[in-house]
Design a protein around this motif. Structure first.
Motif, short mmCIF file in Angstrom:
data_model
loop_
_atom_site.label_atom_id
_atom_site.label_comp_id
_atom_site.label_asym_id
_atom_site.label_seq_id
_atom_site.Cartn_x
_atom_site.Cartn_y
_atom_site.Cartn_z
N TRP A 199 0.82 -1.21 0.00
CA TRP A 199 0.00 0.00 0.00
C TRP A 199 0.86 1.26 0.00
N GLN A 200 2.02 1.21 0.61
CA GLN A 200 2.94 2.34 0.54
C GLN A 200 3.38 2.57 -0.90
N ALA A 201 3.62 1.48 -1.63
CA ALA A 201 3.99 1.58 -3.05
C ALA A 201 2.86 2.18 -3.86
N PHE A 202 1.63 1.79 -3.56
CA PHE A 202 0.46 2.37 -4.25
C PHE A 202 0.41 3.88 -4.02
N GLY A 203 0.74 4.30 -2.82
CA GLY A 203 0.71 5.73 -2.53
C GLY A 203 1.79 6.52 -3.24
N LYS A 204 2.94 5.88 -3.50
CA LYS A 204 4.07 6.57 -4.15
C LYS A 204 3.98 6.58 -5.67
N ALA A 205 3.25 5.64 -6.26
CA ALA A 205 3.32 5.40 -7.71
C ALA A 205 2.77 6.56 -8.52
N ASP A 206 3.46 6.84 -9.64
CA ASP A 206 2.94 7.80 -10.62
C ASP A 206 1.93 7.13 -11.54
N ALA A 207 2.12 5.82 -11.81
CA ALA A 207 1.24 5.08 -12.71
C ALA A 207 1.50 3.60 -12.51
N ALA A 208 0.68 2.77 -13.15
CA ALA A 208 0.80 1.32 -13.00
C ALA A 208 0.53 0.63 -14.32
N LEU A 209 1.26 -0.47 -14.56
CA LEU A 209 1.00 -1.38 -15.66
C LEU A 209 0.55 -2.69 -15.03
N ILE A 210 -0.66 -3.15 -15.37
CA ILE A 210 -1.26 -4.23 -14.61
C ILE A 210 -1.79 -5.36 -15.49
N ALA A 211 -1.92 -6.53 -14.86
CA ALA A 211 -2.73 -7.61 -15.40
C ALA A 211 -4.16 -7.36 -14.97
N SER A 212 -5.08 -7.42 -15.91
CA SER A 212 -6.49 -7.16 -15.61
C SER A 212 -6.97 -8.05 -14.47
N GLY A 213 -7.67 -7.45 -13.49
CA GLY A 213 -8.16 -8.20 -12.35
C GLY A 213 -8.64 -7.27 -11.26
N THR A 214 -8.87 -7.83 -10.07
CA THR A 214 -9.38 -7.04 -8.94
C THR A 214 -8.44 -5.91 -8.57
N VAL A 215 -7.14 -6.06 -8.88
CA VAL A 215 -6.18 -5.01 -8.55
C VAL A 215 -6.55 -3.69 -9.24
N TRP B 161 -18.91 -5.26 -22.11
CA TRP B 161 -18.14 -4.43 -23.05
C TRP B 161 -16.72 -4.16 -22.57
N SER B 162 -16.48 -4.38 -21.26
CA SER B 162 -15.14 -4.17 -20.69
C SER B 162 -14.87 -5.26 -19.67
N ALA B 163 -13.61 -5.59 -19.50
CA ALA B 163 -13.23 -6.58 -18.48
C ALA B 163 -12.78 -5.92 -17.19
N LEU B 164 -12.74 -4.59 -17.15
CA LEU B 164 -12.21 -3.88 -15.98
C LEU B 164 -13.32 -3.29 -15.12
N LEU B 165 -13.27 -3.57 -13.83
CA LEU B 165 -14.28 -3.04 -12.92
C LEU B 165 -14.34 -1.51 -12.91
N PRO B 166 -13.21 -0.78 -12.90
CA PRO B 166 -13.33 0.68 -12.93
C PRO B 166 -14.11 1.19 -14.13
N ASN B 167 -13.89 0.61 -15.30
CA ASN B 167 -14.63 1.04 -16.48
C ASN B 167 -16.12 0.71 -16.35
#
Length: 393
Positions: A266-282, A314-320
């Motif tokens: 979670w500290q890393a999440f707070g510091k990150a400028d952006a993320a490259l991810i595998a689609s999922g709950t993350v 239409w999308s596999a991503l929960l945020p969308n």
């Protein structure tokens, strides 16, 4: 109300996450009614602490899956029949089944056949909005209400002819790690071109995901370096794939810092400028934390052939899906191209419209997912409503 007889609740929860959800409801029921809660069914350590003596170890349900079903079908069918027969004989005030639909919904169907008067509530809506939509209507004869953890699911159930649903909230909206990361992300941030960019790399939590994505993710980092970016790479992962990840990134031009500790994640999440991810709950974890991202995934050929005929969303991503518009770009299979992924990430490093679009969308998601009270209390109100209706009929 303290002198009233106990409220008898049957519960079926196999996964650790389901056990936690069940415990939240039981505590809320006890608080709301002032009555002792008598439990019967299946659960883990959290429900055991509240008085449940499980019929058998709940981890057996967690094994449900294509390979497990094929391997253990006779035993699983016996467990389903055993669970349903015991619950029907106990005549509880209601049955709450939680997630693990391959097991729990089969139990619900048998309980309804054996004891039709018992109200049945299922917690965590199956993904009928994403694939096999016919499952919604199929549940209606034996599920009286569904407790939904995503804000669009109740409408999807109604559209598909399923049982009524109520959005009770999602645990991630109150997760301390998410809240701490979101607070860090809300602080002013240096987005100048020549700074070191902190990038999260999240290639998945399954070995198959890591094997398919780790190479294109590594080549994406190489492209970013070739284009003049100085990078700090943070790679949170889970213990079961940590060794594979370490071995797979050994030849990367830029070595990532591998993180397995949850607090440091979670500290890393707070510091990150952006993320490259595998689609999922993350993706939902990142959206609620406020981290801009690019998503990708690679399916094995057999799964690709099966899913292209079953997936309807239409999308596999929960945020969308929650925002009901494309916030996060998604790239699949042959479109997972390092040169493209690198340029997509560049649009999130700087003070760009693309970054602002995602950040504003993520704030909207947080608002849409917010509830006025804890999810356990909302769920308990629905359960009590179902019990009252059943008693009047």
């Amino acid at each position: 109300m303290a002198g009233e007889k106990p409220l008898k609740i049957a519960i079926v929860a196999g996964e650790e996450s389901g056990d936690l959800l069940g415990a939240d409801i039981v505590r809320a029921l006890e608080k709301t009614t002032g009555r002792r809660i008598q439990l019967v069914g299946i659960g883990g350590r959290h429900l055991k602490e509240l008085g449940l003596t499980p019929l058998f170890d709940g981890s057996e349900i967690a094994l449900i899956g294509f390979s497990a079903v094929l391997r253990d079908l006779p035993r699983l069918m016996r467990r389903i029949s055993q669970t349903a027969a015991t619950i029907a004989a106990e005549r509880p005030d209601c049955l709450i089944t939680i997630d693990s639909p391959d097991f729990s919904l089969r139990v619900a169907k048998k309980v309804r056949a054996a004891a039709p008067a018992i109200p049945i509530i299922h917690y965590v809506c199956p993904s009928v909005w994403a694939w096999r939509p016919g499952r919604a209507a199929a549940m209606k004869p034996y599920v009286d209400h569904i407790l939904c953890i995503l804000p669009f699911e109740a409408k999807a159930l109604a559209r598909l002819g399923g049982p009524p649903g109520t959005y009770v909230g999602h645990r991630l909206t109150q997760d301390p790690g998410v809240l701490s990361a979101a607070k860090a992300q809300s602080l002013p941030r240096d987005l100048s071109e020549d700074r070191v960019k902190t990038l999260l790399v999240l290639p998945g939590s399954r070995r198959s995901e890591v094997r398919r994505l780790i190479d294109p993710f590594g080549r994406t980092m190489s492209v970013l370096r070739q284009r003049g970016h100085r990078l700090r790479l943070l790679l949170p992962t889970v213990p079961q794939v940590a060794d594979l990840v370490k071995m797979s990134v050994a030849n990367w031009d830029e070595k990532p810092e591998i993180i397995t500790d949850p607090e440091r994640k979670w500290q890393a999440f707070g510091k990150a400028d952006a993320a490259l991810i595998a689609s999922g709950t993350v993706s939902l974890e990142l959206a609620l934390s406020g981290v801009p991202m690019v998503s990708s995934y690679k399916l094995d050929p057999i799964a690709r052939q099966l899913l292209q005929h079953l997936v309807t969303t239409w999308s596999a991503l929960l945020p969308n899906l929650i925002a009901d518009r494309t916030l996060v770009p998604e790239f699949y299979d042959q479109y997972v191209r390092p040169e493209n992924l690198a340029r997509q990430l560049e649009g999130l490093f700087a003070d760009t419209g693309m970054r602002a679009w995602q950040k504003a969308g993520f704030a909207e998601i947080a608002r849409r997912m917010a509830t006025g009270k804890p999810s356990g209390e909302i769920a308990a109100e629905v359960v009590l409503g179902c019990i009252r209706r059943a008693n009047r009929e």
